[in-house]
Write a protein that holds these residues in place. Structure first.
Motif, short mmCIF file in Angstrom:
data_model
loop_
_atom_site.label_atom_id
_atom_site.label_comp_id
_atom_site.label_asym_id
_atom_site.label_seq_id
_atom_site.Cartn_x
_atom_site.Cartn_y
_atom_site.Cartn_z
N ILE A 14 1.37 -1.20 -3.30
CA ILE A 14 0.61 -0.88 -4.52
C ILE A 14 -0.01 -2.16 -5.08
O ILE A 14 -1.15 -2.17 -5.51
CB ILE A 14 1.50 -0.16 -5.55
N SER A 15 0.72 -3.27 -5.06
CA SER A 15 0.19 -4.54 -5.58
C SER A 15 -1.03 -4.98 -4.79
O SER A 15 -2.02 -5.42 -5.35
CB SER A 15 1.25 -5.63 -5.51
N PHE A 16 -0.97 -4.89 -3.45
CA PHE A 16 -2.13 -5.26 -2.64
C PHE A 16 -3.30 -4.33 -2.91
O PHE A 16 -4.44 -4.75 -2.98
CB PHE A 16 -1.77 -5.25 -1.15
N LYS A 17 -3.03 -3.04 -3.08
CA LYS A 17 -4.10 -2.08 -3.35
C LYS A 17 -4.75 -2.37 -4.70
O LYS A 17 -5.96 -2.30 -4.84
CB LYS A 17 -3.55 -0.64 -3.36
N VAL A 18 -3.93 -2.70 -5.70
CA VAL A 18 -4.46 -2.97 -7.04
C VAL A 18 -5.35 -4.22 -7.01
O VAL A 18 -6.44 -4.22 -7.55
CB VAL A 18 -3.32 -3.14 -8.07
N TRP A 96 -4.02 3.09 -10.63
CA TRP A 96 -3.70 2.36 -9.41
C TRP A 96 -4.05 3.27 -8.24
O TRP A 96 -3.55 4.40 -8.17
CB TRP A 96 -2.23 1.99 -9.35
N ASN A 97 -4.89 2.78 -7.33
CA ASN A 97 -5.26 3.65 -6.22
C ASN A 97 -4.26 3.53 -5.08
O ASN A 97 -3.80 2.45 -4.73
CB ASN A 97 -6.70 3.40 -5.75
N LYS A 101 -8.95 8.56 -2.35
CA LYS A 101 -9.05 9.76 -3.18
C LYS A 101 -7.85 10.00 -4.09
O LYS A 101 -7.91 10.86 -4.95
CB LYS A 101 -9.24 10.98 -2.28
N PHE A 102 -6.78 9.29 -3.91
CA PHE A 102 -5.55 9.57 -4.64
C PHE A 102 -5.15 8.38 -5.51
O PHE A 102 -5.02 7.27 -5.01
CB PHE A 102 -4.43 9.92 -3.66
N PHE A 132 -9.36 12.78 -6.30
CA PHE A 132 -10.81 12.90 -6.31
C PHE A 132 -11.24 13.94 -5.28
O PHE A 132 -11.17 13.69 -4.08
CB PHE A 132 -11.47 11.55 -6.03
N VAL A 133 -11.70 15.09 -5.76
CA VAL A 133 -12.22 16.14 -4.89
C VAL A 133 -13.60 15.74 -4.39
O VAL A 133 -13.97 15.97 -3.24
CB VAL A 133 -12.26 17.50 -5.63
#
Length: 179
Positions: A14-18, A96-97, A101-102, A132-133
Motif C-alpha cells: 500500500i505504501s508503494f502504491k500511495v 489509497w489505490n 479500479k479499486f 471504479f465501474v
C-alpha cells in the motif's frame, strides 16, 4: 512470525502504491456528487423515517477530496408530530489505490444537525471502499463509524453517543458520479 509477514507485506504494498499515485495528478480538480436516501416504516415501533442528503465535493490533490452534504430528515413516532431536521455535513476523504479500479478510503465528517428546539453535532471517522465501474461512475461502501455525536437541547444538557466499532451490519452502499 509468519502471521506478521502478511500484514507487513500489505502495508509495504500500500505504501508503494500511495507514493506512485502521488507522482501523477490523478483525479486532482475532478468534481463528484453522491447522495443518501432513506425511508423506513417500522410497524413494530410505529415509526416512520425519511431522509435525503445530496453531497458534492472536489479532489484537492490526486488522493484527497473535500465535500459538503446538506440534507433533510423527518422521524414520526405513532401519533406524535414529526421531528424534522436539517443537516450540514462537511467531510474530507483520503484515498489509497489498491489497483486501477479499486480504492480504500478513510472519511472524516463533522455533521451539524438543526432541530426545532435542539442542535446536533459530531465528529466521525468512517472506513470505506470505492470501485471504479467507469471513468465517471463508482460504487462505494462505508463500514461502520468511529466517532462522537451529541444532541444539545436549547434548554438542558447535551446527550452524546460514542461509536467505537466496526459493525458488519452497518454497511452503507452508494453510487458516486465524477465530472
Amino acid at each position: 512470525m509468519k502471521k506478521l509477514l502478511l500484514p507487513l507485506a500489505l502495508i509495504l504494498l500500500i505504501s508503494f502504491k500511495v507514493s506512485a499515485q502521488e507522482d501523477n495528478q490523478g483525479l486532482k480538480g475532478a468534481w463528484w456528487a453522491l447522495g443518501q436516501l432513506e425511508f423506513n416504516d417500522d410497524e413494530a415501533s410505529d415509526t416512520s423515517t425519511f431522509g435525503i442528503m445530496p453531497v458534492v465535493g472536489t479532489f484537492v490533490s490526486p488522493s484527497v477530496t473535500v465535500g459538503l452534504g446538506v440534507g433533510y430528515s423527518s422521524v414520526k413516532v405513532a401519533d406524535a408530530n414529526a421531528v424534522d431536521a436539517v443537516t450540514v455535513m462537511p467531510l474530507a476523504r483520503k484515498y489509497w489505490n489498491i489497483n486501477e479500479k479499486f480504492y480504500i478510503f478513510g472519511q472524516a465528517d463533522v455533521p451539524l444537525t438543526f432541530y426545532d428546539g435542539a442542535t446536533g453535532y459530531g465528529f466521525n471517522l468512517r472506513p470505506g471502499v470505492d470501485f471504479f465501474v467507469s471513468n465517471v461512475l463508482t460504487l462505494e461502501a462505508t463500514f461502520g463509524q468511529f466517532g462522537y455525536n451529541a444532541i444539545s437541547p436549547d434548554e438542558g444538557d447535551a446527550v452524546g453517543t460514542t461509536s467505537l466499532g466496526f459493525n458488519s451490519m452497518d454497511v452503507n452502499f452508494g453510487i458516486k458520479l465524477l465530472f
